[in-house]
Design an enzyme around this catalytic site. Structure first.
Site, PDB file in Angstrom:
ATOM      1  N   GLU A  39       3.008   2.880   6.594  1.00 39.76           N
ATOM      2  CA  GLU A  39       4.406   2.857   7.002  1.00 39.76           C
ATOM      3  C   GLU A  39       5.231   2.857   5.717  1.00 39.76           C
ATOM      4  O   GLU A  39       5.020   2.000   4.855  1.00 39.76           O
ATOM      5  CB  GLU A  39       4.668   1.576   7.814  1.00 39.76           C
ATOM      6  CG  GLU A  39       6.049   1.524   8.382  1.00 39.76           C
ATOM      7  CD  GLU A  39       6.321   0.238   9.175  1.00 39.76           C
ATOM      8  OE1 GLU A  39       5.351  -0.479   9.508  1.00 39.76           O
ATOM      9  OE2 GLU A  39       7.503  -0.039   9.434  1.00 39.76           O
ATOM     10  N   ARG A 265      -9.710  -6.499   6.873  1.00 39.13           N
ATOM     11  CA  ARG A 265      -8.799  -6.171   5.780  1.00 39.13           C
ATOM     12  C   ARG A 265      -9.224  -6.898   4.513  1.00 39.13           C
ATOM     13  O   ARG A 265      -9.968  -7.869   4.552  1.00 39.13           O
ATOM     14  CB  ARG A 265      -7.358  -6.502   6.135  1.00 39.13           C
ATOM     15  CG  ARG A 265      -7.075  -7.970   6.388  1.00 39.13           C
ATOM     16  CD  ARG A 265      -5.735  -8.171   7.072  1.00 39.13           C
ATOM     17  NE  ARG A 265      -4.615  -7.872   6.211  1.00 39.13           N
ATOM     18  CZ  ARG A 265      -3.671  -6.974   6.508  1.00 39.13           C
ATOM     19  NH1 ARG A 265      -3.707  -6.315   7.630  1.00 39.13           N
ATOM     20  NH2 ARG A 265      -2.679  -6.772   5.693  1.00 39.13           N
ATOM     21  N   LYS A 275       3.765  -6.542   2.557  1.00 39.16           N
ATOM     22  CA  LYS A 275       4.887  -5.811   1.991  1.00 39.16           C
ATOM     23  C   LYS A 275       6.190  -6.600   2.122  1.00 39.16           C
ATOM     24  O   LYS A 275       7.036  -6.542   1.247  1.00 39.16           O
ATOM     25  CB  LYS A 275       5.009  -4.448   2.676  1.00 39.16           C
ATOM     26  CG  LYS A 275       3.984  -3.453   2.143  1.00 39.16           C
ATOM     27  CD  LYS A 275       4.158  -2.082   2.736  1.00 39.16           C
ATOM     28  CE  LYS A 275       3.378  -1.945   4.010  1.00 39.16           C
ATOM     29  NZ  LYS A 275       3.379  -0.597   4.558  1.00 39.16           N
TER      30      LYS A 275
HETATM   31  P1  ATP Z   1       1.382  -5.115   5.240  1.00 39.33           P
HETATM   32  O1  ATP Z   1       0.970  -6.096   6.283  1.00 39.33           O
HETATM   33  O2  ATP Z   1       0.976  -5.459   3.874  1.00 39.33           O
HETATM   34  O3  ATP Z   1       2.815  -4.723   5.331  1.00 39.33           O
HETATM   35  P2  ATP Z   1       0.581  -2.946   6.826  1.00 39.33           P
HETATM   36  O4  ATP Z   1      -0.679  -3.070   7.567  1.00 39.33           O
HETATM   37  O5  ATP Z   1       1.845  -3.134   7.567  1.00 39.33           O
HETATM   38  O6  ATP Z   1       0.507  -3.841   5.550  1.00 39.33           O
HETATM   39  P3  ATP Z   1       0.611  -0.124   6.668  1.00 39.33           P
HETATM   40  O7  ATP Z   1       1.451   0.706   5.791  1.00 39.33           O
HETATM   41  O8  ATP Z   1       0.908  -0.139   8.108  1.00 39.33           O
HETATM   42  O9  ATP Z   1       0.670  -1.574   6.066  1.00 39.33           O
HETATM   43  O10 ATP Z   1      -0.927   0.154   6.411  1.00 39.33           O
HETATM   44  C1  ATP Z   1      -1.510   1.415   6.263  1.00 39.33           C
HETATM   45  C2  ATP Z   1      -2.977   1.260   6.484  1.00 39.33           C
HETATM   46  O11 ATP Z   1      -3.541   0.374   5.529  1.00 39.33           O
HETATM   47  C3  ATP Z   1      -3.293   0.685   7.854  1.00 39.33           C
HETATM   48  O12 ATP Z   1      -4.348   1.414   8.423  1.00 39.33           O
HETATM   49  C4  ATP Z   1      -3.698  -0.736   7.568  1.00 39.33           C
HETATM   50  O13 ATP Z   1      -4.632  -1.167   8.499  1.00 39.33           O
HETATM   51  C5  ATP Z   1      -4.292  -0.622   6.160  1.00 39.33           C
HETATM   52  N1  ATP Z   1      -4.177  -1.893   5.426  1.00 39.33           N
HETATM   53  C6  ATP Z   1      -3.072  -2.636   5.249  1.00 39.33           C
HETATM   54  N2  ATP Z   1      -3.353  -3.772   4.582  1.00 39.33           N
HETATM   55  C7  ATP Z   1      -4.684  -3.740   4.319  1.00 39.33           C
HETATM   56  C8  ATP Z   1      -5.602  -4.628   3.660  1.00 39.33           C
HETATM   57  N3  ATP Z   1      -5.186  -5.784   3.125  1.00 39.33           N
HETATM   58  N4  ATP Z   1      -6.900  -4.264   3.598  1.00 39.33           N
HETATM   59  C9  ATP Z   1      -7.311  -3.101   4.108  1.00 39.33           C
HETATM   60  N5  ATP Z   1      -6.510  -2.230   4.738  1.00 39.33           N
HETATM   61  C10 ATP Z   1      -5.209  -2.530   4.854  1.00 39.33           C
HETATM   62 MG    MG Z   2       2.564  -2.126   9.198  1.00 42.89          MG
END
Ligand code: ATP
Ligand code: MG
Length: 565
Positions: A39, A265, A275
């Site tokens: 995102e 994760r 983020k």
């Molecule tokens: P955050 O919670 O840090 O904002 P998010 O999951 O909202 O992260 P996205 O941009 O939606 O961030 O994530 C893109 C991809 O990366 C998704 O498939 C998510 O599952 C994966 N991802 C995010 N954080 C991790 C992590 N700590 N370890 C592995 N994969 C991750």
């Molecule tokens: Mg997200």
């Protein structure tokens, strides 16, 4: 801790699934298609590296492809900056999505058509419950939900209301389009999930065309289906959403059926990887930006001097599993050191200078010594180091009154200057306040290169820099941004655990001449001091700035070991 890189390691569960699917002809054209779906609401962090390596790595390994899909269902202002950084970070890791760059917003028209069809089939309805009421009606893990009073509207009324929602007739939050599934489902995500909400926001790509935006659980599976994704890999928190994912993929007219798989994760102690929290640090100037070298963002670790190879090695050692855990920060640093030990160019730099005058060395004379750029590398190049009468060594390499067991320089003692000569301290020059201005020494001309014919032993070896030749540069000593393993665990506020010593600036360090040749992207070791790199933002030819990537050894682990932890 075994190096898994080149050795046959057992397949992880995703590889097993994929190999099984390929073997049994369950993959169209025998080509797997994965996607990385960030995102664009912030910069990517180290956790994302795991997801990137899994998705791009599997596609590479099995001859498929990986799409980059920007999940822009939540219109965000800084989107362009975020998208640019996301692309740069993936490329830095060495992956390429080629022409497969997509945006969830590419599918708004199709999603809208699908929603209309659902309404026509009686599988979706416009709800008037407020967010609050909806929550109440949803029930809980132990109690079933109850049907909304608006659930059984006629198809015609639903079509009219949805059309009016789209036209902007209703305020945000007043109406929602929901799937008609089952309010008593044991899975809360299946209790009539929202498909569309009203939001008056300008979208960076679709402008003001829409004031209704599709929800993640509706958009994501359908985007996957449209793109022909075969294996939709995400983190464990989406496990409970899988039935909703499968529901969306089974809507009439959806031809391709992707499957969702979840992995644990990546969590690392001492780091925060959300983020939202990282944005807070940026907005409140607690760091210099998303790419501050202390940030756990990809751009932060790049600026700090970590290499993409080290980060990929790290996530490969962590492995892919379905059990959540916290990985030790020291494992990441271990990978960084392993990598830098092999590639870093060695230089001498004095960070806390003490002046040395070699009284018996001729004024104005200069000699050059040769040093290997990297003794770990068989094919290492060499560079020259100037030696002169006036030198600097580290303050801690001299003691006026040595403590027991101190083998470095003190009055009457002889040490070796690395690559150069033996020197002996004779007298100390002080100012009126008793501060040491310089230590006067003599050198032994017979000890050139660091040994003597009589084979006498010296116990200490110091690094040094010629005062007349040194590059004067700023050095930024970075350490962990948080001092607690789990920031915020003690007080509930992660800001309480910020490490006040995470950055110490040395405005004028002395670095051997060769340092002036260092460029952004070079990996360096300042002998005995740590690994360093040229700061990619603030360094210039006139004012060079070096960042400490990491210390040579894990001092935190040593401290812990000392305390018997
Ligand atoms: P955050 O919670 O840090 O904002 P998010 O999951 O909202 O992260 P996205 O941009 O939606 O961030 O994530 C893109 C991809 O990366 C998704 O498939 C998510 O599952 C994966 N991802 C995010 N954080 C991790 C992590 N700590 N370890 C592995 N994969 C991750
Ligand atoms: Mg997200």
């Amino acid at each position: 801790m075994e190096n898994e890189k080149n050795e046959a390691r057992p397949l992880n569960f995703l590889e097993k699934i994929i190999e099984d699917d390929l073997k049994n002809g369950r993959v169209p054209d025998n080509k797997i298609v994965t996607r990385f779906p960030p995102e664009p609401n912030g910069y990517l962090h180290i956790g994302h590296i795991k997801s990137i390596c899994i998705n791009f790595g599997l596609a590479e390994k099995y001859g498929g492809r990986c799409h980059l899909r920007l999940d822009d269902t939540n219109p965000a202002k800084e989107e362009t900056e975020y998208i640019d950084s996301i692309k740069e970070d993936i490329k830095w890791l060495g992956f390429d999505w080629g022409k497969y760059e997509f945006y969830a917003s590419d599918y708004y028209d199709q999603l809208y058509e699908i929603a209309i069809n659902l309404i026509k089939e009686g599988k979706a309805y416009v709800d008037e419950l407020s967010a609050e009421e909806m929550k109440e009606y949803r029930g809980s893990l132990t109690e079933p939900g109850k049907n909304s009073p608006w659930r059984d509207r006629s198809v015609e009324e639903n079509l009219r209301l949805f059309e009016e929602m789209k036209k902007g007739k209703y305020p945000e939050g007043s109406l929602t389009l929901r799937a008609k599934i089952d309010m008593a489902s044991p899975n809360i995500n299946m209790r009539d999930p929202a498909l569309y909400r009203i939001k008056y926001a300008h979208h960076p790509r679709t402008g003001d065309k829409w004031c209704i935006y599709p929800m993640y659980d509706f958009t994501h599976p359908i985007s996957d289906a449209i793109e022909g994704i075969t294996h939709s890999i995400c983190t464990l928190e989406f496990e409970d959403h899988r039935p909703a994912y499968d529901w969306a993929c089974s809507i009439d007219g959806i031809e391709h059926t992707p499957h969702q798989y979840e992995f644990a994760r990546l969590n690392i102690n001492y780091l925060l990887m959300s983020k939202r929290k990282l944005l807070y640090l940026v907005n409140n100037h607690l760091v210099s930006g998303w790419d501050d070298p202390r940030m756990p963002t990809i751009s932060g670790v790049r600026r700090r001097g970590y290499s993409p190879e080290a980060m990929k090695d790290f996530v490969s050692r962590v492995g892919v599993a379905k059990v959540e855990g916290v990985v030790d920060y020291s494992l990441m640093e271990f990978c960084v050191r392993e990598d830098l030990n092999k590639r870093a160019k060695r230089l001498m730099a004095v960070l806390d200078p003490l002046k040395i005058v070699i009284d018996n060395y001729p004024d104005g004379k200069v000699e050059y010594f040769e040093a290997e750029d990297n003794p770990e590398d068989e094919n290492s190049k060499k560079h020259k180091i100037a030696f002169s009468k006036n030198l600097y060594i580290e303050k801690e390499d001299f003691m006026e009154t040595p403590v027991k067991g101190y083998h470095r320089l003190y009055p009457g003692n002889e040490i070796r200057l690395k690559y150069a000569y033996y020197i002996k301290a004779n007298s100390i020059e002080k100012d009126e306040n008793g501060n040491i201005l310089a230590v006067h020494c003599t050198y032994d001309p017979e000890s050139r290169g660091g040994t003597t014919a009589d084979g006498r032993k010296v116990k200490g070896t110091s690094h040094w820099v010629s005062a007349d030749h040194a590059l004067v540069a700023e050095v930024r000593q970075y350490d962990k941004l948080f001092k607690a393993e789990c920031p915020g665990a003690a007080t509930g506020n992660y800001l309480d655990d910020l490490n006040p010593d995470s950055l110490k600036v040395i405005p004028a360090a002395y670095i051997e001449e060769e340092g002036a040749k260092a460029k952004v992207g070079d990996y360096l070791q300042f002998i005995r001091n740590g690994y360093y790199c040229v700061d990619m933002k603030d360094s210039s030819a006139e004012h060079m700035v070096f960042n400490r990537t990491c210390t040579l050894k894990d001092s935190w682990a040593k401290q812990k070991a000392k305390m018997g932890l």
